[in-house]
Motif scaffolding. Structure first.
Motif, PDB file in Angstrom:
ATOM      1  N   ARG A 136       7.655  17.446  12.581  1.00 34.13           N
ATOM      2  CA  ARG A 136       7.423  18.064  13.888  1.00 34.13           C
ATOM      3  C   ARG A 136       8.720  18.383  14.625  1.00 34.13           C
ATOM      4  NH1 ARG A 136       2.976  17.524  17.503  1.00 34.13           N
ATOM      5  NH2 ARG A 136       2.084  19.270  16.382  1.00 34.13           N
ATOM      6  N   HIS A 137       9.679  17.489  14.485  1.00 33.44           N
ATOM      7  CA  HIS A 137      10.863  17.650  15.330  1.00 33.44           C
ATOM      8  C   HIS A 137      12.158  17.880  14.573  1.00 33.44           C
ATOM      9  CE1 HIS A 137       8.173  16.302  18.492  1.00 33.44           C
ATOM     10  NE2 HIS A 137       7.910  15.228  17.775  1.00 33.44           N
ATOM     11  N   ARG A 138      12.249  17.443  13.337  1.00 32.70           N
ATOM     12  CA  ARG A 138      13.521  17.583  12.614  1.00 32.70           C
ATOM     13  C   ARG A 138      13.283  17.981  11.167  1.00 32.70           C
ATOM     14  NH1 ARG A 138      16.528  12.168  13.239  1.00 32.70           N
ATOM     15  NH2 ARG A 138      17.830  13.181  11.680  1.00 32.70           N
ATOM     16  N   ARG A 139      12.624  19.109  11.022  1.00 30.22           N
ATOM     17  CA  ARG A 139      12.300  19.605   9.683  1.00 30.22           C
ATOM     18  C   ARG A 139      13.512  19.657   8.762  1.00 30.22           C
ATOM     19  NH1 ARG A 139       7.851  22.796   7.889  1.00 30.22           N
ATOM     20  NH2 ARG A 139       6.151  22.150   9.237  1.00 30.22           N
ATOM     21  N   GLY A 140      13.296  19.334   7.515  1.00 25.02           N
ATOM     22  CA  GLY A 140      14.374  19.460   6.537  1.00 25.02           C
ATOM     23  C   GLY A 140      15.345  18.295   6.548  1.00 25.02           C
ATOM     24  N   THR A 141      15.040  17.253   7.330  1.00 30.63           N
ATOM     25  CA  THR A 141      15.964  16.104   7.376  1.00 30.63           C
ATOM     26  C   THR A 141      15.207  14.806   7.070  1.00 30.63           C
ATOM     27  OG1 THR A 141      15.571  15.656   9.702  1.00 30.63           O
ATOM     28  CG2 THR A 141      17.352  17.186   9.199  1.00 30.63           C
ATOM     29  N   ALA A 142      15.987  13.730   6.971  1.00 29.63           N
ATOM     30  CA  ALA A 142      15.382  12.418   6.760  1.00 29.63           C
ATOM     31  C   ALA A 142      15.346  11.688   8.101  1.00 29.63           C
ATOM     32  CB  ALA A 142      16.205  11.620   5.759  1.00 29.63           C
ATOM     33  N   VAL A 143      14.178  11.202   8.460  1.00 30.79           N
ATOM     34  CA  VAL A 143      14.046  10.456   9.714  1.00 30.79           C
ATOM     35  C   VAL A 143      13.673   9.019   9.355  1.00 30.79           C
ATOM     36  CG1 VAL A 143      12.607  10.156  11.767  1.00 30.79           C
ATOM     37  CG2 VAL A 143      13.429  12.427  11.145  1.00 30.79           C
ATOM     38  N   THR A 144      14.372   8.083   9.995  1.00 31.06           N
ATOM     39  CA  THR A 144      14.095   6.672   9.713  1.00 31.06           C
ATOM     40  C   THR A 144      13.173   6.112  10.776  1.00 31.06           C
ATOM     41  OG1 THR A 144      16.252   6.424   8.711  1.00 31.06           O
ATOM     42  CG2 THR A 144      15.172   4.409   9.402  1.00 31.06           C
ATOM     43  N   PHE A 145      12.211   5.350  10.314  1.00 30.45           N
ATOM     44  CA  PHE A 145      11.289   4.717  11.252  1.00 30.45           C
ATOM     45  C   PHE A 145      12.044   3.677  12.079  1.00 30.45           C
ATOM     46  CE2 PHE A 145       8.321   1.415  12.482  1.00 30.45           C
ATOM     47  CZ  PHE A 145       7.311   2.177  13.044  1.00 30.45           C
ATOM     48  N   THR A 146      11.880   3.772  13.402  1.00 29.87           N
ATOM     49  CA  THR A 146      12.522   2.787  14.281  1.00 29.87           C
ATOM     50  C   THR A 146      11.500   2.284  15.289  1.00 29.87           C
ATOM     51  OG1 THR A 146      13.044   4.496  15.873  1.00 29.87           O
ATOM     52  CG2 THR A 146      14.750   3.989  14.247  1.00 29.87           C
ATOM     53  N   ASP A 147      11.915   1.314  16.079  1.00 32.16           N
ATOM     54  CA  ASP A 147      10.998   0.800  17.090  1.00 32.16           C
ATOM     55  C   ASP A 147      10.661   1.871  18.117  1.00 32.16           C
ATOM     56  OD1 ASP A 147      10.936  -1.533  15.786  1.00 32.16           O
ATOM     57  OD2 ASP A 147      12.362  -2.589  17.098  1.00 32.16           O
TER      58      ASP A 147
END
Ligand code: C2E
Ligand code: CA
Ligand code: CA
Length: 651
Positions: free
Chosen positions: A374-385
């Motif tokens: 939804r917000h940062r297509r094409g990248t890796a997003v890490t789950f955080t609190d």
């Protein structure tokens, strides 16, 4: 068992499995045989000690018993050795067969020599010695019938003749006959028993083979059930099993990360170029992921264009590898002579807490992926609190949303669409609104996305359609209204038929209801979308392609869809000063003219934008410049507001 003597003797130990089984049994019984021979023979020598020459009572027996003792010791020693190889087993069987004959002849010759000495009791002892020893040995050799028969053959004929020839005591002749008969019966019984034994060994072997085959097939099935047949990567089931193993072992805390990867723009490639190109592309991507992932990573294909990865690395390393994976997928890929370009969004979840369950960890990665898409297509997003807070917010929203009465708790607003050519309002777009008692006003973009994850979206769509139809009945005939339909609606035939029956029930002209679908929704499953759109259009409804220009379908895709209208995304109207935006807008307007589609420019906020679009040939406009989405009562009253109309006419 047929007795073909020579052949049968030659066959001893030929069946490797049987030979091994025989050898194992022999080890348990041959020592007993030699022991029996030692004791019986010692007793015989002793009973003749007083009346036979020392050569026969000491020297010969010492020689025979010496050899026997050596053999006994040998067999006792190898008693606990592992099962011999078939070759060795065969050798042992042959040796024992020959030894049986040799010992038989040797001991018999000795005992018959003794028979000349002593009185009737001593002679009786000799007769008894031979018969009991032969019978005992036959029993001990029950698993090697060849040896038993050879042994008996070495003893019996001479023994029988010697006893028959005993003319001093007539009683020995019947004894001889008797013993001969008993031994023959015993040999027959022994052959039968051996036949059963070999059948049993064969059956056991077959069973073992079947078991082995079953184990092999099981392993094969297990591997197949856990492998993706296209890419040969582990599949969703294996991913789940492996994450379960990860979360089950506290040693993985802080050093293991799981990731879910979703390809961007894969669907249109698949739809446009066909499934074989799509499959090839997936294979190439799998290959690329493998190359980049490195030894700490295990890759999976979870289905469709979704991949998974388990990284045994520190969180920092894992994030780096994940970023590299995204970059690798984003590089152009040549399939045949086509250059294809897809991207990958990746959601990561580090295993940081022993208490995190497998499903929760996967869900965390999914949420991070959702956020990436939804917000940062094409990248890796890490789950955080923090992300968790967002996710929790969404979950709360979902709970609230699931509890609403769609018809009562959701409202609709209508945003007018005006036609500069005719100079008036020609209808509007019906947009859903939700004010939750707990959460306040929630933007449709947020809650529609959540509704789309469940079946609530179908109820919302239907409710909005019904309200649009009711509103149409109150509006002049030249007004039309459009409603937004989601990708999942297009894939749900029951929702499409529910829309059609609502239209039929309403008795409005179906041509006054527009169905807006975004190109992203259409491209998600092009075939299903075309089928649904054809059904709607077949019933007289009109189809508009919404948010055109934001997705990835090219202008050339337009003619493949059953369309009546294109809505140029609001980002273009807002950016007409930019030459790219204005040339795209101009191209789309021109294409619509060629394809005889009507064209609406959305998001018109200023008089300049309206004028520019009009000048480009787009006369249908929607946007804050004309009016914001309005509650129904205000929308109905709008036509009467003459100054307002005058305002946009003047633009
Ligand atoms: P959309 O279909 O593109 O709807 C147009 C959106 O643009 C609306 O936002 C509208 O308020 C906004 N808009 C209109 N004129 C202007 C303008 O001049 N400038 C700017 N910046 N924005 C303008 P809204 O109502 O918040 O809806 C957002 C999205 O939510 C819609 O985008 C549509 O995708 C979705 N949505 C709304 N109602 C429904 C519905 O009933 N069903 C479905 N499936 N989706 C809906
Ligand atoms: Ca729309
Ligand atoms: Ca739109």
């Amino acid at each position: 068992m047929k007795l073909r003597p020579i052949k049968w003797f030659m066959e001893v130990g030929q069946d490797p499995i049987l030979a091994q089984a025989q050898a194992v049994q022999m080890r348990r019984q041959v020592p007993l045989l030699y022991g029996l021979l030692l004791i019986n023979s010692t007793a015989l020598a002793w009973s003749h000690a007083d009346n036979a020459p020392i050569l026969l009572t000491v020297a010969v027996p010492a020689f025979l018993l010496g050899i026997t003792a050596v053999r006994l010791i040998h067999w006792v020693r190898i008693r606990n050795d592992p099962t011999p190889e078939p070759q060795e087993a065969r050798r042992q069987l042959r040796v024992i067969s020959l030894a049986a004959a040799g010992f038989g002849v040797g001991y018999l010759a000795w005992s018959l020599s003794l028979a000349q000495y002593g009185g009737p009791f001593e002679q009786a002892h000799t007769a008894l010695y031979v018969s009991t020893t032969v019978i005992g040995c036959i029993f001990c050799l029950i698993h090697v019938p060849q040896a038993a028969i050879l042994g008996a053959a070495g003893v019996l004929p001479a023994y029988f003749l010697a006893l028959l020839g005993q003319d001093q005591h007539a009683v020995f002749a019947p004894i001889a006959l008797n013993v001969l008969l008993v031994v023959l019966v015993l040999l027959r019984v022994l052959c039968n028993t051996f036949e059963n034994f070999s059948t049993e060994v064969a059956a056991r072997e077959k069973l073992a083979e079947q078991h082995e085959e079953m184990v092999r097939l099981n392993a094969e099935n297990h591997a197949l059930a856990h492998t993706d047949s296209l890419t040969q990567l582990g599949n969703r089931r294996r991913f789940l099993a492996d994450i379960t193993a990860v979360t089950g072992n506290p040693a993985n805390v802080g050093v293991t990360t799981i990731g879910v990867i979703d390809l961007d723009r894969f669907k249109p490639v698949n739809d446009t170029f066909g499934h074989s190109i799509g499959d090839e592309l997936l294979n190439r991507i799998a290959e690329r992921l493998r190359q980049v992932a490195g030894p700490s990573a295990t890759l999976y294909r979870l289905g469709g264009d979704e991949f998974g990865v388990i990284l045994h690395a520190s969180p920092e390393e894992a994030a780096e590898i994940a970023e590299r994976l995204c970059q690798a997928v984003a590089m152009p890929i040549f399939v045949g002579n086509r250059e294809l370009s897809v991207g990958a969004s990746l959601g990561l979840a580090h295993f940081m807490d022993e208490g995190t369950a497998c499903r929760a960890l996967w869900e965390h990665a999914d949420h991070a992926l959702y956020h990436a898409k939804r917000h940062r297509r094409g990248t890796a997003v890490t789950f955080t609190d923090d992300l968790e807070d967002v996710v929790r917010g969404e979950q709360l929203l979902e709970v609230e949303l699931k509890a609403i009465d769609v018809d009562k708790d959701l409202q609709v607003h209508v945003q007018p669409i005006v036609d500069y050519a005719s100079g008036g309002i020609v209808g509007g777009e019906v947009l859903v609104r939700w004010t939750s008692p707990q959460l306040g006003s929630v933007s449709p973009e947020r809650f529609i996305a959540i509704a789309e994850r469940s079946t609530i979206i179908h109820r919302i769509t239907l409710s909005v359609v019904e309200r649009a139809l009711q509103l149409l009945a109150q509006l002049p005939d030249h007004y039309s209204l459009s409603v937004n339909v989601s990708a999942c609606d297009l894939n749900a035939p029951e929702t499409i038929s529910a829309i059609l029956s609502a239209v039929r029930r309403s008795r409005s002209d179906p041509g006054r209801l527009w169905i807006e679908v975004t190109e992203t929704a259409v491209m998600r499953d092009l075939d299903a979308a075309i089928e649904a759109l054809n059904m709607l259009r077949g019933a007289g409804l009109k189809i508009a392609l919404d948010d055109f220009g934001t997705g990835y379908s090219s202008l050339s895709n337009l003619h493949r869809l059953p369309l009546d209208r294109v809505k140029i995304d609001r980002s273009f109207a807002n950016d007409l000063g930019n030459s790219y935006s204005s040339s795209i807008s101009r191209a789309v307007i021109g294409l619509c003219e060629t394809l005889e589609l009507s064209c609406v420019a959305e998001g018109v906020e200023t008089a300049e934008q309206a004028a520019l679009l009009r000048e480009m040939g787009c006369t249908l406009l929607q946007g804050y410049f004309i009016a914001k989405p309005l509650p129904i009562a205000q929308f109905l009253a709008l036509d009467a507001a003459a100054e307002h109309t005058a305002e946009y006419k003047a633009a």
